[in-house]
Design an enzyme around this catalytic site. Structure first.
Site, mmCIF file in Angstrom:
data_model
loop_
_atom_site.group_PDB
_atom_site.id
_atom_site.type_symbol
_atom_site.label_atom_id
_atom_site.label_comp_id
_atom_site.label_asym_id
_atom_site.label_seq_id
_atom_site.Cartn_x
_atom_site.Cartn_y
_atom_site.Cartn_z
ATOM 1 N N SER A 88 107.518 43.947 15.490
ATOM 2 C CA SER A 88 106.268 43.200 15.418
ATOM 3 C C SER A 88 106.514 41.763 14.938
ATOM 4 C CB SER A 88 105.270 43.946 14.522
ATOM 5 O OG SER A 88 103.964 43.462 14.713
ATOM 6 N N ASP B 216 100.247 49.463 23.964
ATOM 7 C CA ASP B 216 100.214 48.367 22.997
ATOM 8 C C ASP B 216 99.319 47.250 23.534
ATOM 9 O OD1 ASP B 216 100.802 46.208 21.229
ATOM 10 O OD2 ASP B 216 102.852 46.918 20.960
ATOM 11 N N HIS C 33 101.316 50.172 19.526
ATOM 12 C CA HIS C 33 102.043 49.213 18.701
ATOM 13 C C HIS C 33 102.604 49.919 17.463
ATOM 14 C CE1 HIS C 33 102.924 45.019 17.617
ATOM 15 N NE2 HIS C 33 102.671 45.368 16.366
#
Length: 343
Positions: A181, A284, A314
């Site tokens: 991320s 995601d 995600h």
């Protein structure tokens, strides 16, 4: 609650020497509340919740399958990393995996249980010497502070490589830079800075980059962002909020720290890059933005591999670290780092 940065909260838990109090003389309003972990108050003060952490000197360290310890890499900024060194045959060298945690640049630490567990598994499964890195968090330290912390990190890494010589298991000729991320966003910026010569790698050889669901931004909404369901962890509202807290005041999501292809971002055509592995779940919200990132790297002549995980959102390996998708991700990363297993 704690009004000192998360790194200091961790140190407060460890040493019990730092305390902080909130003045109640003037009532303050909450301007932003992010995940119940941090609150930005109307006077600019930031309150952070004390969160569970895996700390040195506990049973988690003494019973760990992989030895680990915390090491300061920038004492002036109170920044540390957690080093995982799996056992290996005498004289055998292991690749080094530098890992930056996620959290939208606003939350997170290498000592959080999920990050710690993920890095333990990486160190043992690859195997590799894993260096899990903390960096300054927003909104106390807005971008590009976290990106600039890699300067101090690489200064420390260069010193370790020069001091190591033939001693120790770490092979600084095979360094992989990774993150999930926001951490993958940092890994991208490391790649650009090293590849353009703006960041000195010295005796280190960067063998590749591993970007797990990189957290990129942009003012233009993609189709997957616009279609984001409300029942997932990374929603459009959280995405917007974290960028609002992390970017310089008044900056848009096209800022170079967020958008690798924004109007002020450096061109990547002339940047030298080793192979890049990008992983993302097909549920995601950032899928379209990540697919575009890979396509543009390929168009610029870079060697990049995209692996999509069906049915995953995600941060899937963070939320289900023992799931089949997380195990398959480990196999993908191991193949990227060590090459295909011999027949």
């Amino acid at each position: 609650m704690c009004i000192i940065p998360l790194f200091n909260c961790r140190r407060n838990l460890r040493t019990h020497t730092r305390t902080s109090q909130i003045s109640l003389d003037v009532p303050l309003g909450v301007v932003e509340d992010c995940l119940g972990i941090l609150q930005l108050l109307s006077d600019g003060t930031v309150q952070r919740a004390v969160i569970p952490l895996v700390l040195p000197g506990t049973s988690a360290q003494t019973t760990s399958p992989v030895p680990w310890k915390d090491v300061a890499y920038d004492e002036t900024r109170d920044l540390s990393l957690r080093m995982y060194v799996p056992s290996t045959d005498a004289g055998k060298k292991l690749p080094v995996l530098v890992y930056f945690h996620g959290g939208g640049f606003c939350v997170g630490s290498f000592a959080m249980p999920d990050v710690h567990d993920a890095c333990l598994r990486l160190a043992a499964s690859l195997p590799a010497v894993v260096l899990s890195v903390d960096y300054r968090l927003a909104p106390e330290h807005r971008l590009p502070a976290a990106l600039d912390d890699v300067e101090a990190l690489f200064s420390w890494l260069r010193a370790q490589a020069q001091a190591a010589a033939d001693a120790g298991p770490a092979d600084f000729g095979r360094v992989f830079v990774s993150g999930d991320s926001a951490g993958a966003n940092i890994a991208h910026h490391v790649a650009v800075r090293v590849g353009s010569g703006a960041l000195d790698a010295g005796p280190l050889r960067i063998a590749g980059y591993v970007l797990l669901w990189p957290y990129f931004g942009g003012e233009r909404r993609t189709a997957s962002e616009a279609a984001c369901p409300p029942d997932v962890f990374l929603t459009l509202a959280l995405y917007d909020q974290m960028w609002r807290l992390a970017l310089p005041a008044g900056a848009s999501r096209d800022h170079p720290a967020a958008n690798p292809f924004g109007p002020e971002s450096p061109a990547l055509d002339g940047v030298e890059l080793p192979p890049v592995l990008v992983a993302v779940g097909d549920r995601d919200m950032l899928l379209d933005r990540i697919v575009e990132y890979v396509a543009r790297l390929k168009a610029a002549g870079k060697h990049v591999e995209l692996v999509e995980f069906p049915g995953q959102g995600h941060g899937f390996s963070v939320f289900e670290p023992r799931g089949e998708a997380a195990s398959e991700l480990l196999r993908v990363v191991r193949r990227f780092v060590h090459g295909p297993a011999p027949n």
